[in-house]
Write an enzyme that holds these catalytic residues in place. Structure first.
Site, PDB file in Angstrom:
ATOM      1  N   HIS A  21       0.825  -1.217   0.226  1.00 53.93           N
ATOM      2  CA  HIS A  21      -0.397   0.124  -0.328  1.00 53.93           C
ATOM      3  C   HIS A  21       1.103   1.250  -0.160  1.00 53.93           C
ATOM      4  CE1 HIS A  21      -3.288  -2.306   0.673  1.00 53.93           C
ATOM      5  NE2 HIS A  21      -3.198  -3.497   1.315  1.00 53.93           N
ATOM      6  N   CYS A  22       0.373   2.295  -0.610  1.00 56.73           N
ATOM      7  CA  CYS A  22       1.398   3.656  -0.700  1.00 56.73           C
ATOM      8  C   CYS A  22       1.632   3.809   0.892  1.00 56.73           C
ATOM      9  CB  CYS A  22       0.013   4.713  -0.937  1.00 56.73           C
ATOM     10  SG  CYS A  22       0.655   6.293  -1.019  1.00 56.73           S
ATOM     11  N   PRO A  23       3.200   4.002   0.898  1.00 58.10           N
ATOM     12  CA  PRO A  23       3.858   3.939  -0.331  1.00 58.10           C
ATOM     13  C   PRO A  23       4.849   2.997  -0.809  1.00 58.10           C
ATOM     14  CG  PRO A  23       4.625   5.594   1.394  1.00 58.10           C
ATOM     15  CD  PRO A  23       3.596   4.822   2.019  1.00 58.10           C
ATOM     16  N   ASP A  48      -1.281  -0.961  -6.576  1.00 57.24           N
ATOM     17  CA  ASP A  48      -2.126   0.850  -6.119  1.00 57.24           C
ATOM     18  C   ASP A  48      -2.097   1.697  -6.782  1.00 57.24           C
ATOM     19  OD1 ASP A  48      -2.965   2.818  -3.729  1.00 57.24           O
ATOM     20  OD2 ASP A  48      -1.000   2.987  -3.113  1.00 57.24           O
ATOM     21  N   GLU A  54       2.281   8.360  -8.156  1.00 52.08           N
ATOM     22  CA  GLU A  54       3.668   9.091  -6.920  1.00 52.08           C
ATOM     23  C   GLU A  54       4.731   8.593  -7.303  1.00 52.08           C
ATOM     24  OE1 GLU A  54       3.573   6.253  -3.463  1.00 52.08           O
ATOM     25  OE2 GLU A  54       3.005   7.708  -2.331  1.00 52.08           O
TER      26      GLU A  54
END
Length: 85
Positions: A21-23, A48, A54
């Site tokens: 999951h981010c990041p 994601d 990003e």
């Protein structure tokens, strides 16, 4: 059935961040870039959706090259070239 995507010719490193999951994908890419050589191509696999925005933004900030982003069966394939360091 093999669920591993094919690795394009010329890719030195595959960063498999599926399930992160981010990041997470970005953090895994940062580690991989530290060990890669200038001119290496890295393929980031991520599921994601935030990684599509990003990672290219971060690459632009640090002077690395975002080659391409495509989505295939819900998996992002983000190609990066290490151009510095």
């Amino acid at each position: 059935m093999n669920d591993e995507p094919p690795v394009p010719d010329g890719v030195a490193v595959v960063v498999d961040a599926r399930g992160s999951h981010c990041p997470g994908a970005l953090m895994e890419l940062i580690v991989a870039l530290k060990h890669a050589r200038r001119g290496d191509f890295l393929l980031v696999l991520a599921d994601d959706p935030g990684s599509a925005r990003e990672i290219p933004e971060w690459l632009a900030k640090v002077g690395q090259r975002h080659v391409s982003t495509r989505s295939e069966q819900g998996i992002l394939h983000i190609m990066v070239e290490k151009t510095r360091g």
